[in-house]
Design an enzyme around this catalytic site. Structure first.
Site: not given
Ligand code: UD1
Length: 428
Positions: A22-23, A93, A117, A122-125, A315, A407
């Protein structure tokens, strides 16, 4: 809403084949935005998250064909929108993976800010700081990230190569920078890059499309930008096998004291996990293209600490915690990647597990004899942990909100049945 009804205990035996990861599939699909030529992918897993990414891309005007199982052909010659809307991003995300390709090829993007979540903030900075360092102007307004590259003369604005040093490795952040750097002017060096096999796979696809990338899989990746990328041409790109899915089925073999082989699994991607499994007393056998776990009763307690690859993957932490409920002694599991990733502990306790969570550590005392009960899945990997526990719990375990599981696991109920489990998908 779908649920799994599991009847245990059971001893699993047999063989399953690893799906494409998936990833790795999600960034590969997003990479199609980088070129007007067709991109053909093989081994694309049949997952809810893959469908979400396809819907996101289709909404931008990308054509998506599925001529055969596992194969997806994408064409981004007529992109009509550079926006990723909230409705899709909030369900996944990883939608943030379209940001790098859009800015790199079109000089602009409008991507909904992923919300929090269940497993943490879980920022995206770090994604945004990196793109800024490459010349993008970024503004966050009304829940959307606006990224824009000023034009020089005619045509779209172009990013410039830069030295990017991540304070800590980020998987999708590294992939977004790879996308951005592939079409940037000049050289980009990413330091403290994520080393996950999925990052390497993304670099492999980009290289096949004409990008100049070296060092993927190491902490320093160098990308020399090119003017344009092509498609995959005659050779489809096959997505790397899913090490997390493989690890989950191997944990299922170990927790049931069974004998499970995952074909297509690459042991080298699973080093820290397989090491922990054998320290716990499971028999682990590795061949060139399979991993087998067998026997291993009684299991013994093992301590683990999650870390970026090649460390123990976050994970697989929930699945390992489920396994430790069946091990003799006290194990301590430390989660260093996400701040709130022990939601499965409370649910496992409902089945009779002895788990205490203290901040970033979970302490499990085993073995516990688990009793079936209704439990609720909170996130993707937590759901897998509940299913594993259900396999050894006496009686009926109903795992609710299985959409989390869908998912990231293709047909898990069918696959577990093929190994001898009693698992039904029901409405509930
Ligand atoms: C990816 C995986 C996910 C896995 C995670 C960690 C995909 C699609 N998802 O998620 O399955 O659990 O790696 O292996 O590949 N961080 C920041 N700022 C940022 C980005 C990240 O602070 O801009 C932090 C995160 O909050 C987290 C850590 O860095 O604590 C690592 O996260 P990251 O590697 O970015 O995870 P994802 O790429 O979202």
């Amino acid at each position: 809403m779908d649920a799994f009804l599991i009847k245990g205990p059971v001893r699993l035996a047999g063989t399953v084949r690893a799906s494409g990861a998936k990833n790795a599939a999600l960034p590969a699909l997003a990479a199609a935005l980088l070129t007007a030529d067709p991109v053909t992918l093989d081994e694309v897993p049949d997952l809810a998250d893959v469908n979400t990414m396809n819907r996101l891309l289709a909404g931008m005007g990308v054509s998506i064909d599925r001529p055969a199982p596992g194969r997806v052909v994408l064409g981004a010659s007529r992109v009509t929108s550079t926006e990723a809307p909230y409705d899709l991003v909030r369900t996944m995300r990883a939608s943030i993976l379209v940001l790098g390709p859009l800015v790199a090829r079109f000089g602009e993007a409008r991507v909904s800010l992923p919300g929090g979540c269940a497993i943490g903030v879980r920022p995206v900075d770090l994604h945004l700081l990196a793109l800024e360092a490459m010349g993008a102007r970024i503004a966050v307004e009304k829940g959307y990230i606006h990224a824009h590259v000023s034009r020089v003369g005619r045509g779209t604005g172009r990013l410039t190569g830069a030295a990017i040093r991540f304070p800590s490795p980020t998987v999708t952040g590294t992939e977004n920078v790879l996308f951005a750097a592939a079409l940037a002017k000049g050289t980009t060096v990413i330091e403290n890059a994520a080393r996950e096999p999925e990052v390497e796979d993304t670099a492999r696809l980009l290289t096949a499309m004409g990008a100049r990338v070296t060092g993927a899989g190491t902490p320093t990746i160098t990308v020399e930008g090119v003017d344009r990328l092509s498609g995959t041409g005659q050779m489809p790109h096959a997505i790397v096998p899913d090490r997390i899915e493989a690890g989950t089925y191997l944990a299922a073999g170990a927790i049931t004291g069974g004998d499970v082989t995952v074909t297509g699994a690459r042991a080298r991607d699973l080093g820290a996990f397989l090491d922990a499994l054998s320290r716990a007393g499971a028999g682990v056998e590795v061949t060139a293209d399979s991993v087998r776990v067998h026997g291993g009763r009684p299991l013994v307690a093992v301590d683990i600490e999650t870390a970026p690859h090649p460390g123990f993957p976050t994970d697989l932490q929930a699945q390992f915690l489920a396994l430790m409920t069946q091990a003799e002694g006290t194990s301590r599991l430390i989660e260093t990647i996400f701040e709130n990733r022990f939601l499965h502990a409370v649910e496992l306790a409902r089945l009779g597990a002895d788990v205490r969570v203290d901040g970033r550590a979970a302490v499990v005392r085993g073995p516990s004899s688990l009793e079936g009960a209704p439990v609720t899945a909170s996130d993707l990997r937590a759901s897998a942990a509940l299913v594993l526990a259900g396999l050894v719990a006496r009686g009926e375990t109903r795992v609710r909100r299985i959409y989390h599981l869908d998912r990231g696991y293709a047909a898990m109920d069918e696959r577990l049945r093929s190994l001898g489990a009693s698992v039904e998908r029901i409405d509930g």
